[in-house]
Design a protein around this motif. Structure first.
Motif, PDB file in Angstrom:
ATOM      1  N   GLU A 137       7.140  17.118   5.257  1.00 43.62           N
ATOM      2  CA  GLU A 137       7.246  16.368   6.518  1.00 43.62           C
ATOM      3  C   GLU A 137       6.412  15.091   6.444  1.00 43.62           C
ATOM      4  O   GLU A 137       5.779  14.822   5.414  1.00 43.62           O
ATOM      5  CB  GLU A 137       6.850  17.248   7.713  1.00 43.62           C
ATOM      6  N   ALA A 138       6.419  14.335   7.551  1.00 46.40           N
ATOM      7  CA  ALA A 138       5.643  13.089   7.655  1.00 46.40           C
ATOM      8  C   ALA A 138       6.037  12.078   6.575  1.00 46.40           C
ATOM      9  O   ALA A 138       5.210  11.283   6.129  1.00 46.40           O
ATOM     10  CB  ALA A 138       4.131  13.373   7.607  1.00 46.40           C
ATOM     11  N   ALA A 139       7.304  12.151   6.142  1.00 44.52           N
ATOM     12  CA  ALA A 139       7.828  11.247   5.108  1.00 44.52           C
ATOM     13  C   ALA A 139       7.143  11.463   3.759  1.00 44.52           C
ATOM     14  O   ALA A 139       7.193  10.603   2.879  1.00 44.52           O
ATOM     15  CB  ALA A 139       7.753   9.772   5.520  1.00 44.52           C
ATOM     16  N   ALA A 140       6.541  12.650   3.580  1.00 50.63           N
ATOM     17  CA  ALA A 140       5.888  12.939   2.289  1.00 50.63           C
ATOM     18  C   ALA A 140       6.887  12.878   1.142  1.00 50.63           C
ATOM     19  O   ALA A 140       6.532  12.490   0.024  1.00 50.63           O
ATOM     20  CB  ALA A 140       5.221  14.308   2.334  1.00 50.63           C
ATOM     21  N   SER A 141       8.150  13.246   1.413  1.00 55.02           N
ATOM     22  CA  SER A 141       9.149  13.233   0.330  1.00 55.02           C
ATOM     23  C   SER A 141       9.389  11.813  -0.180  1.00 55.02           C
ATOM     24  O   SER A 141       9.850  11.626  -1.299  1.00 55.02           O
ATOM     25  CB  SER A 141      10.469  13.860   0.811  1.00 55.02           C
ATOM     26  N   LEU A 142       9.060  10.836   0.638  1.00 48.53           N
ATOM     27  CA  LEU A 142       9.207   9.428   0.227  1.00 48.53           C
ATOM     28  C   LEU A 142       7.869   8.867  -0.270  1.00 48.53           C
ATOM     29  O   LEU A 142       7.791   8.218  -1.310  1.00 48.53           O
ATOM     30  CB  LEU A 142       9.678   8.627   1.457  1.00 48.53           C
ATOM     31  N   LEU A 143       6.815   9.122   0.513  1.00 46.92           N
ATOM     32  CA  LEU A 143       5.534   8.454   0.254  1.00 46.92           C
ATOM     33  C   LEU A 143       4.763   9.045  -0.929  1.00 46.92           C
ATOM     34  O   LEU A 143       4.093   8.316  -1.652  1.00 46.92           O
ATOM     35  CB  LEU A 143       4.656   8.493   1.513  1.00 46.92           C
ATOM     36  N   VAL A 144       4.861  10.363  -1.115  1.00 47.72           N
ATOM     37  CA  VAL A 144       4.070  10.972  -2.199  1.00 47.72           C
ATOM     38  C   VAL A 144       4.587  10.521  -3.569  1.00 47.72           C
ATOM     39  O   VAL A 144       3.801  10.018  -4.381  1.00 47.72           O
ATOM     40  CB  VAL A 144       3.986  12.517  -2.050  1.00 47.72           C
ATOM     41  N   PRO A 145       5.903  10.643  -3.851  1.00 50.46           N
ATOM     42  CA  PRO A 145       6.368  10.143  -5.161  1.00 50.46           C
ATOM     43  C   PRO A 145       6.082   8.659  -5.346  1.00 50.46           C
ATOM     44  O   PRO A 145       5.723   8.223  -6.439  1.00 50.46           O
ATOM     45  CB  PRO A 145       7.883  10.387  -5.144  1.00 50.46           C
ATOM     46  N   ARG A 146       6.211   7.909  -4.266  1.00 50.02           N
ATOM     47  CA  ARG A 146       5.984   6.466  -4.368  1.00 50.02           C
ATOM     48  C   ARG A 146       4.528   6.189  -4.766  1.00 50.02           C
ATOM     49  O   ARG A 146       4.235   5.300  -5.532  1.00 50.02           O
ATOM     50  CB  ARG A 146       6.265   5.865  -2.989  1.00 50.02           C
ATOM     51  N   ARG A 147       3.613   6.967  -4.227  1.00 52.08           N
ATOM     52  CA  ARG A 147       2.197   6.692  -4.464  1.00 52.08           C
ATOM     53  C   ARG A 147       1.689   7.281  -5.765  1.00 52.08           C
ATOM     54  O   ARG A 147       0.925   6.645  -6.480  1.00 52.08           O
ATOM     55  CB  ARG A 147       1.376   7.242  -3.293  1.00 52.08           C
ATOM     56  N   VAL A 148       2.089   8.511  -6.081  1.00 52.15           N
ATOM     57  CA  VAL A 148       1.466   9.169  -7.245  1.00 52.15           C
ATOM     58  C   VAL A 148       2.446   9.367  -8.396  1.00 52.15           C
ATOM     59  O   VAL A 148       2.067   9.910  -9.428  1.00 52.15           O
ATOM     60  CB  VAL A 148       0.827  10.534  -6.854  1.00 52.15           C
ATOM     61  N   GLY A 149       3.698   8.921  -8.232  1.00 53.36           N
ATOM     62  CA  GLY A 149       4.702   9.093  -9.285  1.00 53.36           C
ATOM     63  C   GLY A 149       5.415  10.434  -9.131  1.00 53.36           C
ATOM     64  O   GLY A 149       4.892  11.366  -8.512  1.00 53.36           O
TER      65      GLY A 149
END
Ligand code: COA
Length: 248
Positions: A137-149
């Motif tokens: 949730e909280a757009a983690a599916s977008l933001l986490v890969p974007r930030r940490v690969g």
């Protein structure tokens, strides 16, 4: 207002202190409402330049109150967790977080919406959505890969592996490390520094750096639809029941 979220304001910094130590600061509906109200008021309050999320207890937060997840089916209209992540994603002023102990679920995903994050080396970050039969949730599916690969994101989101404050620092999710007793002061110091910057220039820079929030808000809605469906699945019900009947 909530006793479980202390709200105070000084030197241009709005301070939100999670204070529900008996439940490791798990966020219940009342706490979400208190934080949403504080963020809404802060939007138009010229005296608030920066928001700090911190904790009165040893742990940042054990994430969403799992009893509220369990009750979701009976009362799906009352789900302020979603309104909270929408509020975070659309908030335009800088946000700073001070993380010690456990930061689970939204306790980790909300950090990806913050501008500066300070943590203790032994902080434990974890996004166990899949293990609970849920989705990020909280757009983690977008933001986490974007930030940490994608490699690390798969480890944290799909395998649900925990990572420490130290690892989060190495990955660029955390700005700097401090001993647990000094994390809050470190975050407050950074927040006060931000609050003294020329306000318009700071907001403009942040807006440019973060880009259009529409993509993030759209992902939040996409995840929310899947999350609501997942919450009613037998797997999720089983996993939630298992948490509350675990041996102590
Ligand atoms: N929702 C509701 N209550 C929670 C909670 C949560 N997310 N996390 C912890 N609690 C409660 C426990 O039920 C316990 O309450 P009790 O003493 O009345 O039984 C109390 O907080 C302390 O938790 P406990 O599990 O005994 O502490 P611990 O140090 O052994 O473990 C955690 C800490 C955070 C690892 C563990 O509590 C946990 O895994 N919590 C669930 C985290 C989670 O899945 N969050 C949602 C992600 S989507």
């Amino acid at each position: 207002m909530s006793d479980k979220v202390q709200v105070s304001r000084a030197d241009g910094v709005l301070r939100l202190v999670l204070d529900r130590p008996d439940k490791k600061n798990a966020l219940d509906r009342e706490m979400y409402r208190a934080m949403i109200g504080a963020l809404e008021a802060a939007r138009s309050d010229m005296d608030v330049r920066v928001v700090v999320f911190t904790s009165a207890a040893a742990d940042f937060t054990a994430g969403n109150d799992l009893a509220d997840f369990r009750d979701f089916l009976e009362n799906p209209q009352d789900f302020p967790a979603l309104a909270f992540v929408r509020a975070l994603a659309s908030f335009e002023k800088p946000m700073v977080a001070a993380v010690t102990g456990d930061a689970v679920g939204v306790g980790t995903t909300m950090l990806f919406h913050c501008d500066l994050v300070y943590a203790s080396p032994d902080a434990r970050l974890r996004m166990p959505f899949i293990d609970l039969g849920l989705v990020p949730e909280a757009a983690a599916s977008l933001l986490v890969p974007r930030r940490v690969g994608m490699a690390r994101a798969s480890q944290f989101l799909l395998l649900g592996e925990a990572f420490t404050g130290e690892e989060a620092f190495r990955l660029g999710v955390v700005n700097s490390l401090a001993p647990p007793e000094a994390v809050d002061a470190t975050a407050m110091e950074a927040a006060r520094r931000l609050a003294r910057k020329p306000a318009e220039a700071l907001l403009a820079a942040r807006r440019l750096m973060r880009g259009d929030p529409a993509e993030i808000l759209a992902r939040i809605e996409e995840e929310a639809a899947l999350f609501a469906r997942a919450l009613s699945s037998p797997q999720a019900r089983e996993r939630l029941a298992a948490f509350f009947s675990r041996p102590k």
